[in-house]
Structures are given as C-alpha cells and as structure tokens.
Design a protein around this motif. Sequence first.
Motif, PDB file in Angstrom:
ATOM      1  N   THR A  17      37.773  40.921  36.277  1.00  0.00           N
ATOM      2  CA  THR A  17      36.709  41.646  35.608  1.00  0.00           C
ATOM      3  C   THR A  17      37.255  41.696  34.085  1.00  0.00           C
ATOM      4  OG1 THR A  17      36.292  43.035  37.540  1.00  0.00           O
ATOM      5  CG2 THR A  17      35.648  43.754  35.186  1.00  0.00           C
ATOM      6  N   VAL A  18      38.491  42.271  33.778  1.00  0.00           N
ATOM      7  CA  VAL A  18      39.162  42.201  32.258  1.00  0.00           C
ATOM      8  C   VAL A  18      39.001  40.720  31.748  1.00  0.00           C
ATOM      9  CG1 VAL A  18      41.059  42.556  30.814  1.00  0.00           C
ATOM     10  CG2 VAL A  18      40.507  44.175  32.706  1.00  0.00           C
ATOM     11  N   ALA A  19      39.362  39.707  32.366  1.00  0.00           N
ATOM     12  CA  ALA A  19      39.084  38.253  31.878  1.00  0.00           C
ATOM     13  C   ALA A  19      37.825  37.938  31.668  1.00  0.00           C
ATOM     14  CB  ALA A  19      39.789  37.283  32.740  1.00  0.00           C
ATOM     15  N   SER A  20      36.800  38.488  32.124  1.00  0.00           N
ATOM     16  CA  SER A  20      35.301  37.998  31.849  1.00  0.00           C
ATOM     17  C   SER A  20      34.787  38.729  30.764  1.00  0.00           C
ATOM     18  CB  SER A  20      34.522  38.597  33.210  1.00  0.00           C
ATOM     19  OG  SER A  20      34.160  39.954  33.044  1.00  0.00           O
ATOM     20  N   LEU A  21      35.489  39.778  30.151  1.00  0.00           N
ATOM     21  CA  LEU A  21      35.064  40.362  28.844  1.00  0.00           C
ATOM     22  C   LEU A  21      35.327  39.500  27.756  1.00  0.00           C
ATOM     23  CD1 LEU A  21      36.481  43.860  29.692  1.00  0.00           C
ATOM     24  CD2 LEU A  21      34.291  43.397  29.900  1.00  0.00           C
ATOM     25  N   ARG A  22      34.426  39.559  26.719  1.00  0.00           N
ATOM     26  CA  ARG A  22      34.575  38.450  25.832  1.00  0.00           C
ATOM     27  C   ARG A  22      34.790  38.796  24.488  1.00  0.00           C
ATOM     28  NH1 ARG A  22      28.717  36.620  27.940  1.00  0.00           N
ATOM     29  NH2 ARG A  22      29.333  35.179  29.634  1.00  0.00           N
TER      30      ARG A  22
END
Length: 99
Positions: A17-22
Amino acid sequence: MEPRHWPTKEHRDLFETVASLRTRDEVQRFLRDLCTTAELDAMAHRWQVAQLLDQGLPYLEVARRAHASTTTVTRVSQWLRRGEGGYELALRRRRRRRA
C-alpha cells in the motif's frame, strides 16, 4: 500462540500500500491517517538520528543534537549496520537528491 514471522501477510499488504502511493502529499496524508502524532514523531526522531549518524557524528553529539537518549542512538546505529538496509537505501537516495 503461533510465533510471529517477519514479514506477516499484514505487513506485506501495508508495504504494498505504501509503495502504491505516488506523491509526498499522498504519503503524508496516508501516514497521518494511519499513525498517531506520537508514532509519527517517534519515526521522524529515529530518522533524524539516522541522518546525524550518517554524517559521522559521535553518539553523544547525535544524542545532544537530536535530543535523543544514547539508547535510541545505539538502536538506530545497530539497524544502520545490521538491519535490512532500509536506512542505508533511504540515506543514499537523500544524498543523491541533495547533490
């Protein structure tokens, strides 16, 4: 009770989820909703200690500048040397961005 393994399914889901933040704004908003201000303060504090250690400062000077206990400085230093490499990766990227 079953032993906890690292990382758990829940940890992996959080990391994904954190990695999906842009953007920085998205990360800020997500972390603010997820964490208490005390938790965010603690993480920011450890990050400050890591940056000061990365500058090569002695433990007592890091503790003084970061208003941290020497125990906190020692723990962060141990993770810097024997952790998963996350601090070093982040520090290296910050150094590149500043150069």
